[in-house]
Design an enzyme around this catalytic site. Structure first.
Site, mmCIF file in Angstrom:
data_model
loop_
_atom_site.group_PDB
_atom_site.id
_atom_site.type_symbol
_atom_site.label_atom_id
_atom_site.label_comp_id
_atom_site.label_asym_id
_atom_site.label_seq_id
_atom_site.Cartn_x
_atom_site.Cartn_y
_atom_site.Cartn_z
ATOM 1 N N HIS A 94 3.861 -9.672 -59.968
ATOM 2 C CA HIS A 94 3.760 -9.712 -58.810
ATOM 3 C C HIS A 94 4.113 -9.958 -57.430
ATOM 4 C CE1 HIS A 94 0.806 -11.045 -61.995
ATOM 5 N NE2 HIS A 94 -0.531 -10.553 -61.932
ATOM 6 N N ASP B 43 9.255 -17.039 -62.274
ATOM 7 C CA ASP B 43 8.078 -16.100 -62.620
ATOM 8 C C ASP B 43 7.595 -15.492 -64.195
ATOM 9 O OD1 ASP B 43 4.874 -15.933 -63.470
ATOM 10 O OD2 ASP B 43 4.688 -15.496 -60.862
ATOM 11 N N ASP C 293 5.642 -14.511 -65.998
ATOM 12 C CA ASP C 293 4.599 -13.400 -65.945
ATOM 13 C C ASP C 293 5.882 -12.260 -65.609
ATOM 14 O OD1 ASP C 293 4.691 -12.649 -63.254
ATOM 15 O OD2 ASP C 293 1.953 -13.446 -63.065
#
Length: 307
Positions: free
Chosen positions: A130, A231, A233
């Site tokens: 993101h 991160d 993810d």
């Protein structure tokens, strides 16, 4: 010669205060169980585990004026900022064990202040699925873990943008984002207008991870303090299921390893965040073990001896 690292200080921040799912608060302990400290010690690095910081409990309330838990998020980030700044001042390499990615506000604000005081150039490599460049007016959720890059660049509430006493903590040209594949609708325009340097997954697919990292690492030299904000993810959920916000189509194991190895080759790592590890979604701590493996590569582990 490999980089000679100063003592590493592990700092746990067990909170999911900025996230949309519960469970990232268990991330620090999962990394410890996966053997992070021992893995670094086996590389000849002195490691001290400072234990966990403390802060307010997660009240799990809806957003107020576009932000969820702003008071609590600010308190946690002040604690992180103070702890990271103390370790940098002592000549240590701080490793923040998150916790959700809103905590990077505290760590990077501390690093930016440290670099300004010493006249050093700061570059932040932000590994994430993101862009984390939302604001209160465009966020679909109010979760602050979707806003830290915007806040660091001066877009956000004063409590966070002026965490270190001035705003912005960094300018967009200091941050390079890698692995991005999920950007909210309103976020896309703000990212473009801010001129954020993003190497998204399409770009990585087109030119490969090696060329991507060569570009992302351009200009980084011995005068650079390199901060890596990792991160979990960022990784493809097929290999790293233990996150709260899985986005398909991320880097595979070998691509991630290459990225970490190429950073290690530059010998400029000065600080590190490991965030968004969520054992509640993991399988037998598999994601934590993989993360420790990648951190070993970031600290110089390689298959062969390389000059």
């Amino acid at each position: 010669m490999p980089q000679r690292f100063p003592p590493v200080a592990l700092i746990g921040a067990p909170t999911d205060i900025g996230a949309g799912h519960r469970g990232a608060s268990m991330g620090p302990e999962a990394l410890r169980v996966a053997g992070l400290a021992q893995a670094l010690r086996e590389r000849g690095i002195d490691v001290v585990d400072r234990g966990n910081l403390s802060g307010p409990l997660n009240p799990w309330l809806p957003p107020v004026d576009g932000y969820r838990h702003l008071t609590e998020v600010t308190a946690w980030n002040r604690a992180v900022m103070t702890a990271v700044r103390a370790e940098l001042g002592a000549g240590h390499l701080p490793v923040l064990l998150g916790g959700d990615h809103s905590l990077a506000l505290g760590s990077i604000t501390a690093v930016a202040g440290h670099c300004r005081e010493r006249g050093r150039k700061l570059v932040v490599l932000w590994f994430d699925a993101h862009a984390d460049f939302n604001t209160s007016t465009i966020t679909p959720s109010g979760n602050v873990h979707g806003m830290p890059v915007a806040c660091l660049c001066g877009y956000g509430p004063r409590e966070l943008t002026e965490l270190g006493g001035s705003s912005p903590a960094i300018t967009p040209d200091r941050i390079r984002q890698i692995g991005i594949r999920s950007v909210d609708a309103g976020e896309k325009r703000l990212v473009r207008d801010a001129g954020l340097d993003i190497y998204d997954m399409r770009y990585i697919d087109e030119i490969g991870m090696r060329r991507t990292m060569e570009e992302a690492l351009e200009g980084i030299d011995e005068d650079t303090h390199l901060h890596v904000s990792f991160d979990v993810d960022f990784l493809d959920p097929e290999i790293a299921p233990g996150v709260g916000t899985t986005i398909p189509g991320g880097p595979n194991y070998r691509e991630a390893q290459l990225a970490m190895e190429m950073i290690a080759d530059r010998r400029c790592l000065g600080s590190l965040d490991i965030v968004e590890l969520n054992p509640a979604f993991d399988v037998r701590n598999r994601t934590a073990v993989l993360t420790v493996d990648l951190v070993e590569s970031l600290f110089g582990k390689s298959t062969l001896m390389r000059d």
